[in-house]
Design an enzyme around this catalytic site. Structure first.
Site, PDB file in Angstrom:
ATOM      1  N   SER A 108      37.348  42.612  31.534  1.00  0.00           N
ATOM      2  CA  SER A 108      37.099  43.723  30.635  1.00  0.00           C
ATOM      3  C   SER A 108      36.299  43.233  29.430  1.00  0.00           C
ATOM      4  O   SER A 108      35.170  42.803  29.570  1.00  0.00           O
ATOM      5  CB  SER A 108      38.420  44.385  30.222  1.00  0.00           C
ATOM      6  N   GLU A 200      32.429  46.925  36.889  1.00  0.00           N
ATOM      7  CA  GLU A 200      33.655  47.734  36.902  1.00  0.00           C
ATOM      8  C   GLU A 200      33.800  48.356  35.522  1.00  0.00           C
ATOM      9  O   GLU A 200      33.150  47.952  34.572  1.00  0.00           O
ATOM     10  CB  GLU A 200      34.879  46.889  37.265  1.00  0.00           C
ATOM     11  N   HIS A 268      40.442  47.396  36.403  1.00  0.00           N
ATOM     12  CA  HIS A 268      41.551  47.805  35.552  1.00  0.00           C
ATOM     13  C   HIS A 268      42.732  48.407  36.304  1.00  0.00           C
ATOM     14  O   HIS A 268      43.664  48.918  35.684  1.00  0.00           O
ATOM     15  CB  HIS A 268      41.061  48.815  34.512  1.00  0.00           C
TER      16      HIS A 268
END
Length: 299
Positions: A108, A200, A268
């Site tokens: 992330s 992502e 996630h």
């Protein structure tokens, strides 16, 4: 580019835990720390729990903590406590010379740290942060430990959906679409020529995905990479919309003409399998299969 891999870990090795981005939920952190402690010996500074607004303490605190961990030769890995936001703010104050041969683990917001490590020719691990590790199934935890400890290629990962057929090979680079796209025009983006691009994201509506993807396209990213691996795009839907994020991503991928497959268990959601950025992979988009052609750590 010749990629430098981290040294392999062994059970009970000392590992550092850092918080270079946002503050974290203590209960989720302790749950992940327990999993980590069953395999290694995690250490962290008392001020790891600091919080200021949406950051895990001041920039100075986080930069000092991360810099110390990156140069610490007494530990074999650096695990990030949480993502959120904030690691990008630290890049100008960090030195990526004379780094310890340690594996950086996170995803992330940690995409900015991965990118600058790859720009320095270093392999790092796109994988669960500590607050995410405790909710991962044992198969993911075991996969992570194997990735960190064995120089052998890990088992392939299976996606779900073909977007554009083709078979390509190259170094795996990328991570979170939001963070990665913000690095365009900075000195922290790694060389992308011939790469397989992993993307992502979470919480980004379809039009925002389109906007960030188009930013990559206008910057020439898709003229340089060979293929695209799409992980999880979690909570990226418009309520009551006749189209979804997958429809938009498919159209965007088709526009590039690059081999692309989606639905890989990376991101996630659960499971979130770790992958070694900077290592050579093969993408068989028709089979939605990502095969790792080398291990993540030194032999």
């Amino acid at each position: 580019m010749r990629w430098l891999k981290p040294l392999p870990l062994r059970p009970r090795d000392t590992v550092q835990v850092v918080a270079p981005a946002g503050p974290f939920d203590v209960q989720a952190f302790e749950k992940g720390l327990e999993v980590l402690g069953q395999r290694y010996t995690p250490t962290y500074r008392p001020d790891l729990y600091d919080a200021w607004r949406y950051l895990a303490g001041s920039d100075a605190r986080r930069a000092e903590e991360l810099s110390a961990a990156l140069s610490d030769t007494s530990s074999r890995a650096i695990f990030c406590a949480r993502g959120g936001y904030g690691s990008m703010r630290l890049l100008p104050s960090l030195s990526f010379k004379d780094l310890a041969p340690s594996a950086l683990v996170g995803f992330s917001d940690m995409t900015s740290l991965h990118a600058v490590l790859q720009a320095s020719g270093r392999v790092s691990i796109h994988g669960p942060v500590v607050t995410h590790l405790g909710i991962q199934p044992p198969a993911v935890q075991d996969y992570l430990f194997r990735l960190l400890e064995s120089p052998e290629p890990p088992p392939p990962l299976q996606g779900t959906t073909l977007y554009v057929p083709g078979v390509v090979e190259g170094p795996l680079l990328g991570g979170n679409l939001s963070v990665f796209s913000r690095l365009l025009g900075t000195p922290y983006l790694p060389p992308l020529d011939g790469a397989i691009l992993l993307l992502e994201d979470v919480g980004e509506k379809p039009y925002r995905l389109d906007r960030m993807w188009t930013h990559l396209r206008l910057a020439g990213v898709f003229d340089r990479v060979r293929g695209i691996v799409l992980g999880q795009f979690t909570d990226c839907e418009n309520k009551d919309s006749p189209y979804g994020s997958a429809d938009v991503l498919r159209s965007l991928a088709e526009e590039t003409g690059l081999p692309c497959a989606a639905g890989f268990p990376i991101g996630h959601d659960t499971p979130n399998y770790p992958v070694a950025l900077g290592t050579h992979v093969r993408l068989d988009a028709g089979a939605a299969l990502l095969t790792f052609l080398e291990g993540a750590v030194q032999a």
